[in-house]
Design an enzyme around this catalytic site. Structure first.
Site, PDB file in Angstrom:
ATOM      1  CG  HIS A  74     -22.350  27.848  51.169  1.00  0.00           C
ATOM      2  ND1 HIS A  74     -21.307  27.635  50.314  1.00  0.00           N
ATOM      3  CD2 HIS A  74     -23.274  28.561  50.487  1.00  0.00           C
ATOM      4  CE1 HIS A  74     -21.580  28.215  49.151  1.00  0.00           C
ATOM      5  NE2 HIS A  74     -22.780  28.772  49.244  1.00  0.00           N
TER       6      HIS A  74
ATOM      7  CE1 TYR B 123       7.024  17.755  59.508  1.00  0.00           C
ATOM      8  CE2 TYR B 123       5.652  16.179  58.329  1.00  0.00           C
ATOM      9  CZ  TYR B 123       6.341  16.560  59.473  1.00  0.00           C
ATOM     10  OH  TYR B 123       6.345  15.727  60.557  1.00  0.00           O
TER      11      TYR B 123
END
Length: 133
Positions: free
Chosen positions: A64, A124
């Site tokens: 990962h 937003y």
């Protein structure tokens, strides 16, 4: 993790990728000295790609990688650079890995991650039309 925006030339950005890939046939070869060398190679490759390494976990059969990247790199290009360099060097240094047809599978997982939720961004954007000019 409190992460700020980055800037480069004429843009300001926050592009985070969670990347996962594994060895061919999911073999458990990322152990001991191979694991240590792989970590070292990833840590030296990230700055060359203008990436900030946020997290790295190497397990025996996959890894990962969480990076903050610049917008110039698409996720598949980043993975290709990381896989290409690490495969070439690890297969040269560890004869055991040369017996595999290739070190990495062609596949990978990518997920984007930021510091703001999608609904916050949507609110937003919707609020932009109500702002005073």
């Amino acid at each position: 993790m409190n992460q700020g925006y980055r800037s480069k030339e004429t843009c300001v950005f926050l592009v985070n990728y969670h990347l996962i890939w594994c060895p061919k046939r999911r073999r458990k070869v990322l152990v001991d000295r191979v694991r240590a060398r792989l970590e070292e190679l990833i840590r030296e490759t990230a700055p060359a790609l203008e990436c900030e390494l946020l997290a790295l976990e190497i397990l025996p059969d996959h890894l990962h990688l969480f990076v903050s990247a610049t917008p110039q790199w698409a996720p598949n290009q980043l993975v290709a650079r990381f896989k290409g360099k690490t495969s070439r060097i690890l297969r040269h240094e560890f004869p055991l890995l040369r017996r595999m047809p290739s070190l990495w599978t062609r596949s990978f997982f990518v997920s984007t991650a930021g510091t703001v939720a999608a609904d916050t961004i949507q609110r937003y954007i919707e609020a932009q039309s109500t702002r005073d000019a």
